[in-house]
Design a protein around this motif. Sequence first.
Motif, PDB file in Angstrom:
ATOM      1  N   ASN A  51       0.809  -1.224   0.000  1.00  0.00           N
ATOM      2  CA  ASN A  51       0.000   0.000   0.000  1.00  0.00           C
ATOM      3  C   ASN A  51       0.841   1.272   0.000  1.00  0.00           C
ATOM      4  OD1 ASN A  51      -2.593  -1.293   0.116  1.00  0.00           O
ATOM      5  ND2 ASN A  51      -2.061  -1.884   2.200  1.00  0.00           N
ATOM      6  N   MET A  52       2.104   1.190  -0.412  1.00  0.00           N
ATOM      7  CA  MET A  52       2.995   2.345  -0.304  1.00  0.00           C
ATOM      8  C   MET A  52       2.453   3.576  -1.032  1.00  0.00           C
ATOM      9  SD  MET A  52       6.252   1.119  -2.583  1.00  0.00           S
ATOM     10  CE  MET A  52       6.004  -0.147  -3.800  1.00  0.00           C
ATOM     11  N   PHE A  53       1.929   3.421  -2.216  1.00  0.00           N
ATOM     12  CA  PHE A  53       1.437   4.574  -2.966  1.00  0.00           C
ATOM     13  C   PHE A  53       0.116   5.084  -2.384  1.00  0.00           C
ATOM     14  CE2 PHE A  53       3.956   2.234  -6.256  1.00  0.00           C
ATOM     15  CZ  PHE A  53       5.001   3.140  -6.317  1.00  0.00           C
ATOM     16  N   GLU A  54      -0.761   4.176  -2.013  1.00  0.00           N
ATOM     17  CA  GLU A  54      -2.033   4.574  -1.408  1.00  0.00           C
ATOM     18  C   GLU A  54      -1.809   5.307  -0.088  1.00  0.00           C
ATOM     19  OE1 GLU A  54      -2.797   1.330  -4.284  1.00  0.00           O
ATOM     20  OE2 GLU A  54      -1.324   1.609  -2.712  1.00  0.00           O
ATOM     21  N   ASN A  55      -0.834   4.870   0.689  1.00  0.00           N
ATOM     22  CA  ASN A  55      -0.510   5.561   1.943  1.00  0.00           C
ATOM     23  C   ASN A  55      -0.085   7.001   1.677  1.00  0.00           C
ATOM     24  OD1 ASN A  55      -1.045   3.182   3.309  1.00  0.00           O
ATOM     25  ND2 ASN A  55       1.097   2.607   3.504  1.00  0.00           N
ATOM     26  N   ASP A  56       0.721   7.191   0.632  1.00  0.00           N
ATOM     27  CA  ASP A  56       1.162   8.545   0.295  1.00  0.00           C
ATOM     28  C   ASP A  56       0.005   9.417  -0.192  1.00  0.00           C
ATOM     29  OD1 ASP A  56       3.730   7.938   1.059  1.00  0.00           O
ATOM     30  OD2 ASP A  56       4.550   7.854  -0.970  1.00  0.00           O
ATOM     31  N   VAL A  57      -0.967   8.811  -0.875  1.00  0.00           N
ATOM     32  CA  VAL A  57      -2.162   9.554  -1.298  1.00  0.00           C
ATOM     33  C   VAL A  57      -2.865  10.118  -0.069  1.00  0.00           C
ATOM     34  CG1 VAL A  57      -4.501   9.288  -2.243  1.00  0.00           C
ATOM     35  CG2 VAL A  57      -2.547   8.354  -3.482  1.00  0.00           C
ATOM     36  N   GLU A  58      -3.032   9.307   0.945  1.00  0.00           N
ATOM     37  CA  GLU A  58      -3.758   9.758   2.143  1.00  0.00           C
ATOM     38  C   GLU A  58      -2.960  10.809   2.921  1.00  0.00           C
ATOM     39  OE1 GLU A  58      -6.926   9.222   2.387  1.00  0.00           O
ATOM     40  OE2 GLU A  58      -6.713   7.990   0.592  1.00  0.00           O
ATOM     41  N   ILE A  59      -1.640  10.700   2.924  1.00  0.00           N
ATOM     42  CA  ILE A  59      -0.794  11.734   3.556  1.00  0.00           C
ATOM     43  C   ILE A  59      -0.953  13.052   2.804  1.00  0.00           C
ATOM     44  CG2 ILE A  59       1.604  12.453   3.936  1.00  0.00           C
ATOM     45  CD1 ILE A  59       2.213   9.442   4.487  1.00  0.00           C
ATOM     46  N   LEU A  60      -0.919  12.982   1.482  1.00  0.00           N
ATOM     47  CA  LEU A  60      -1.081  14.179   0.658  1.00  0.00           C
ATOM     48  C   LEU A  60      -2.457  14.801   0.867  1.00  0.00           C
ATOM     49  CD1 LEU A  60      -0.192  16.117  -1.574  1.00  0.00           C
ATOM     50  CD2 LEU A  60      -0.807  14.352  -3.239  1.00  0.00           C
ATOM     51  N   LYS A  61      -3.483  13.982   0.906  1.00  0.00           N
ATOM     52  CA  LYS A  61      -4.840  14.501   1.129  1.00  0.00           C
ATOM     53  C   LYS A  61      -4.941  15.173   2.493  1.00  0.00           C
ATOM     54  CE  LYS A  61      -9.730  13.331   1.325  1.00  0.00           C
ATOM     55  NZ  LYS A  61      -9.994  14.004   2.593  1.00  0.00           N
ATOM     56  N   VAL A  83       1.663   8.280  -7.319  1.00  0.00           N
ATOM     57  CA  VAL A  83       0.801   8.815  -6.259  1.00  0.00           C
ATOM     58  C   VAL A  83      -0.154   9.852  -6.843  1.00  0.00           C
ATOM     59  CG1 VAL A  83       0.779  10.176  -4.122  1.00  0.00           C
ATOM     60  CG2 VAL A  83       2.444   8.324  -4.413  1.00  0.00           C
ATOM     61  N   GLY A  84       0.336  10.702  -7.735  1.00  0.00           N
ATOM     62  CA  GLY A  84      -0.517  11.711  -8.357  1.00  0.00           C
ATOM     63  C   GLY A  84      -1.676  11.104  -9.122  1.00  0.00           C
ATOM     64  N   GLU A 147      14.158  -2.453   0.370  1.00  0.00           N
ATOM     65  CA  GLU A 147      12.739  -2.582   0.707  1.00  0.00           C
ATOM     66  C   GLU A 147      11.845  -2.198  -0.468  1.00  0.00           C
ATOM     67  OE1 GLU A 147      11.487  -1.017   4.455  1.00  0.00           O
ATOM     68  OE2 GLU A 147      13.315  -1.713   5.444  1.00  0.00           O
ATOM     69  N   PHE A 148      12.251  -1.200  -1.228  1.00  0.00           N
ATOM     70  CA  PHE A 148      11.466  -0.807  -2.398  1.00  0.00           C
ATOM     71  C   PHE A 148      11.419  -1.941  -3.420  1.00  0.00           C
ATOM     72  CE2 PHE A 148      11.501   0.842  -6.768  1.00  0.00           C
ATOM     73  CZ  PHE A 148      10.160   1.172  -6.844  1.00  0.00           C
ATOM     74  N   VAL A 149      12.560  -2.576  -3.677  1.00  0.00           N
ATOM     75  CA  VAL A 149      12.578  -3.696  -4.621  1.00  0.00           C
ATOM     76  C   VAL A 149      11.661  -4.808  -4.111  1.00  0.00           C
ATOM     77  CG1 VAL A 149      14.022  -5.477  -5.695  1.00  0.00           C
ATOM     78  CG2 VAL A 149      14.851  -3.117  -5.551  1.00  0.00           C
ATOM     79  N   GLY A 150      11.629  -5.031  -2.808  1.00  0.00           N
ATOM     80  CA  GLY A 150      10.688  -5.991  -2.230  1.00  0.00           C
ATOM     81  C   GLY A 150       9.241  -5.583  -2.463  1.00  0.00           C
ATOM     82  N   GLY A 151       8.960  -4.273  -2.363  1.00  0.00           N
ATOM     83  CA  GLY A 151       7.615  -3.764  -2.648  1.00  0.00           C
ATOM     84  C   GLY A 151       7.232  -3.957  -4.104  1.00  0.00           C
TER      85      GLY A 151
END
Length: 182
Positions: A51-61, A83-84, A147-151
């Motif tokens: 959920n890395m990108f979705e988490n950033d969406v909620e932080i941005l919101k 994320v955008g 960790e990113f490569v794991g994601g």
Amino acid sequence: MLNKSILGSSYLDFKPQLYIFPRLLPNYRIISIDPVGFGKSIPPERSFDFNMFENDVEILKALMDELKITKFSILGHSGGATVGVKFAVLYPEKIEKLIIVASFTFGTQEEVNAANSFKDPEAWSEAMSKPLFDFYGRDYVKRMWGEFVGGMQEYIDVKSGDYILQELKFIKAETLVILGWF
């Protein structure tokens, strides 16, 4: 809103824009965010889960809600572009325009294998590694890249590599794609 790359920061990715845009665009408010685990938002460390990108969406919101900014444009680079796109799909009423630069759209096992082949940032070119090492430190960059490569692998395993491909058709905002893999 300037939204940074996967291991970047507002400063590393948008330093020229943060200094030049306010002078060129005096009637606009220029904002850039370092989500949790990046730039000046450490600690805590970054999580590169599914959920890395979705988490950033909620932080941005949450940030834009706190600033009481109801409609804005996003210029996103790399992971910030992903994320955008997700933000534009989830909150279309908030996005005026969207600029996507080198977004993660769809990943393959071949790309994960390639990322694994240069998993050690010490082996990267100095132009690529030095700014990150200077800003974050070697150990942090190595750990976060791993960790990113794991994601990335998790996206392959769970969503067949689809970061945003199926979501693109739901973007309502005027959109410019630069160096995209669409």
